[in-house]
Scaffold this active site. Structure first.
Site, PDB file in Angstrom:
ATOM      1  CD  GLN A  24     -29.042  -7.407  34.951  1.00  0.00           C
ATOM      2  OE1 GLN A  24     -29.296  -6.418  34.259  1.00  0.00           O
ATOM      3  NE2 GLN A  24     -28.025  -7.425  35.799  1.00  0.00           N
ATOM      4  CB  THR A  79     -36.704   0.367  60.684  1.00  0.00           C
ATOM      5  OG1 THR A  79     -36.837   0.093  62.079  1.00  0.00           O
ATOM      6  CG2 THR A  79     -37.212   1.766  60.378  1.00  0.00           C
ATOM      7  CB  CYS A 134      -9.446 -13.010  38.618  1.00  0.00           C
ATOM      8  SG  CYS A 134      -7.693 -12.730  38.538  1.00  0.00           S
TER       9      CYS A 134
HETATM   10  C1  LIG Z   1     -27.722  -7.931  40.386  1.00  0.00           C
HETATM   11  C2  LIG Z   1     -28.405  -9.230  40.353  1.00  0.00           C
HETATM   12  C3  LIG Z   1     -28.766  -9.901  41.529  1.00  0.00           C
HETATM   13  C4  LIG Z   1     -28.396  -9.378  42.889  1.00  0.00           C
HETATM   14  O1  LIG Z   1     -29.178  -8.273  43.207  1.00  0.00           O
HETATM   15  P1  LIG Z   1     -28.823  -7.336  44.439  1.00  0.00           P
HETATM   16  O2  LIG Z   1     -30.009  -6.463  44.583  1.00  0.00           O
HETATM   17  O3  LIG Z   1     -27.604  -6.579  44.038  1.00  0.00           O
HETATM   18  O4  LIG Z   1     -28.628  -8.206  45.638  1.00  0.00           O
HETATM   19  C5  LIG Z   1     -29.453 -11.083  41.413  1.00  0.00           C
HETATM   20  N1  LIG Z   1     -29.776 -11.601  40.218  1.00  0.00           N
HETATM   21  C6  LIG Z   1     -29.460 -10.988  39.075  1.00  0.00           C
HETATM   22  C7  LIG Z   1     -29.876 -11.588  37.765  1.00  0.00           C
HETATM   23  C8  LIG Z   1     -28.763  -9.782  39.089  1.00  0.00           C
HETATM   24  O5  LIG Z   1     -28.450  -9.180  37.947  1.00  0.00           O
END
Ligand SMILES: *Cc1c(COP(=O)(O)O)cnc(C)c1O
Length: 390
Positions: free
Chosen positions: A181, A242, A327
């Site tokens: 993030q 790949t 949910c």
């Molecule tokens: C979205 C997210 C992930 C997972 O990443 P992907 O590339 O979708 O597998 C892991 N950690 C955090 C903090 C995320 O926000």
């Protein structure tokens, strides 16, 4: 405005049109396999990958050979934890993480516990921060790895990464951070922050889905891990398969764009964020989750008391946002992150996450704020059992 207004950028972002433009030639024209060393098709693909690797490295102040492309952050997190655990198990079996991590970390840790590793889950305070003194005291001579996320995907809290890195370096323990993030949105410098391994995912910052990277420090110290994907010599033999050339090219472009506009974008987003938070917090029984200032520039997470969440969501159909649990039914467990910061179940269940981004207009920010505050007031008025009595 386009409805529903997209306010879920922490879940995924649209691909930046500039990113798409850069990717398109790599589908039908420059379709070569980047591992094909005998002809121009392969060379062209490899050149695309090479430039992308440099762009990813530049964004985080790394060097290209420290970047291993993966299928995203879930994979990068899995490889970091399992790969490091397996490789360094002779030195120790203890790992430290925290309770508000993404499931890709927590479930991998649970798996490692089932394989004989010991995991310490540091608690976080009411704003989502770990206590760095507690981290320091938790490191023992069996500790091989500390994994603490840079920024939380639900509540936006930014951990003191630089200080964590300093402690890990001092104690000679490897430091991994899930920076999914953070990268592309806020400055991340693997050297300044003493990061040894880091997970990145393109779709959280305007690149395509299903592509990401693992940063692996190459010196001071040189970090190793046991590969988790066998069957190919790609990525120095550490991640067979790949290469997803269009995805990689797109991720590289996304990094370049972020590097160029980060300062401007951050300022704009902080102003939007604070405008929304200030208005929401003026309301009765509305509580901010996560740190007020040490937080992602584009994240707002609130718990709303005295309201029926399902009615509220029904009223907010024009806005695409996330709730505090998988949910909305009362029988479902509330988010583990909201529980970790000590939100009681009823408020934790009554939570929404608003996350905006590059393509959000100020008009949409105002629409969201008016609509949300208006709905809360209206619903409280309509349903006396949820009305606040002063
Ligand atoms: C979205 C997210 C992930 C997972 O990443 P992907 O590339 O979708 O597998 C892991 N950690 C955090 C903090 C995320 O926000």
């Amino acid at each position: 405005m386009k409805f529903p207004v997209y306010m879920d950028y922490n879940a995924t972002t649209p691909v930046d049109p500039e990113v798409l433009k850069e990717m398109l030639p790599y589908f039908c024209e420059n379709f070569g396999n980047a591992s094909s060393a005998n002809h121009k098709y392969g060379w062209t693909a490899e050149e695309g990958v090479s430039l992308a690797r440099k762009r990813v490295a530049d964004l985080i102040n790394a060097v290209p050979r420290e970047i291993i492309f993966t299928g995203g952050s879930t994979e990068a997190n899995n490889v970091s934890l399992k790969g490091v655990a397996e490789h360094y198990q002779g030195a120790g079996n203890h790992i430290i993480t925290c309770t508000s991590e993404h499931k890709a970390i927590l479930e991998t840790c649970e798996y490692l516990e089932s394989r004989g590793f010991e995991v310490t889950y540091l608690e976080v305070d009411g704003s989502g921060l770990i206590d760095t003194e507690e981290l320091r005291n938790s490191i023992n001579d069996r500790t091989i790895l500390v994994s603490i996320m840079a920024a939380n995907n639900e509540i936006g809290t930014i951990q003191p990464v630089e200080e964590i890195g300093r402690i890990c370096k001092e104690k000679k323990v490897l430091f991994h951070t899930d920076a999914t993030q953070a990268v592309g949105k806020i400055p991340v410098d693997v050297n300044k922050m003493n990061i040894d391994l880091m997970s990145i995912s393109a779709h959280k910052f305007y690149g395509p889905k299903g592509i990401g990277a693992l940063y692996v420090r190459s010196k001071d110290p040189r970090v190793s891990f046991t590969k988790q994907m066998h069957g190919g010599s790609q990525e120095k033999g550490l991640r067979g398969g790949t290469l997803n050339v269009p995805g990689i090219v797109g991720m590289g472009k996304a990094c370049e764009i972020s590097m160029n506009i980060m300062d401007t974008e951050m300022k704009k987003h902080i102003a939007y964020r604070d405008k929304i938070i200030d208005r929401l917090l003026k309301m009765d029984d509305v509580h901010l989750n996560g740190h007020r200032t040490q937080r992602l520039t584009n994240n707002i997470n609130i718990s709303i008391g005295n309201i029926n969440l399902e009615s509220l969501l029904g009223d907010l159909k024009d806005i695409a946002l996330s709730t505090g649990s998988a949910c909305t039914s009362a029988s479902m467990a509330p988010s583990h992150v909201l529980s970790a910061i000590g939100r009681e179940d009823s408020l934790a269940r009554n939570s929404i996450r608003i996350s905006f981004g590059r393509f959000t207009s100020e008009e949409e920010i105002d629409f969201l704020t008016d609509k949300l505050t208006g709905s809360i007031l209206k619903l409280r008025e309509e349903a006396p059992e949820f009305r606040i009595t002063k």
